[in-house]
Design a protein around this motif. Sequence first.
Motif, PDB file in Angstrom:
ATOM      1  N   UNK A 159       0.878  -1.170   0.000  1.00 58.07           N
ATOM      2  CA  UNK A 159       0.000   0.000   0.000  1.00 58.07           C
ATOM      3  C   UNK A 159       0.911   1.214   0.000  1.00 58.07           C
ATOM      4  N   UNK A 160       0.712   2.102  -0.979  1.00 58.04           N
ATOM      5  CA  UNK A 160       1.544   3.302  -1.085  1.00 58.04           C
ATOM      6  C   UNK A 160       0.630   4.516  -1.071  1.00 58.04           C
ATOM      7  N   UNK A 161       0.906   5.446  -0.164  1.00 60.37           N
ATOM      8  CA  UNK A 161       0.116   6.657  -0.040  1.00 60.37           C
ATOM      9  C   UNK A 161       0.781   7.773  -0.845  1.00 60.37           C
ATOM     10  N   UNK A 178      -4.168   6.596  -3.283  1.00 61.61           N
ATOM     11  CA  UNK A 178      -3.569   5.459  -2.587  1.00 61.61           C
ATOM     12  C   UNK A 178      -3.479   4.324  -3.595  1.00 61.61           C
ATOM     13  N   UNK A 179      -2.317   3.715  -3.700  1.00 65.12           N
ATOM     14  CA  UNK A 179      -2.109   2.621  -4.648  1.00 65.12           C
ATOM     15  C   UNK A 179      -1.991   1.308  -3.884  1.00 65.12           C
ATOM     16  N   UNK A 218      -2.113  -3.250  -9.838  1.00 60.13           N
ATOM     17  CA  UNK A 218      -2.126  -2.051  -9.010  1.00 60.13           C
ATOM     18  C   UNK A 218      -3.467  -1.365  -9.180  1.00 60.13           C
ATOM     19  N   UNK A 219      -4.136  -1.106  -8.059  1.00 69.20           N
ATOM     20  CA  UNK A 219      -5.419  -0.412  -8.053  1.00 69.20           C
ATOM     21  C   UNK A 219      -5.238   0.894  -7.314  1.00 69.20           C
TER      22      UNK A 219
END
Length: 72
Positions: free
Chosen positions: A23-25, A30-31, A44-45
């Motif tokens: 999870x990348x903010x 947010x990915x 990747x959503x």
Amino acid sequence: MLLITCPVTRTDELVAERRIRSVVNHPTHIALAVECPSCGSVHVYRTGRRWEAARAAAAGQAARPAAELTHA
């Protein structure tokens, strides 16, 4: 649990949280990197109001509220 659409098979899949790889903010969204149970690859959503607004502005449309995860 997450409901995703696999871009490879075009099927809706119910995915457990243990399949989330990262999870990348980001400032605009947010990915989520999610391992797909259907095809086995990682997709990747992205989600977020600013992400939708930026996409809509780039397309020249009015911004829609983010109601669900979108995939890239």
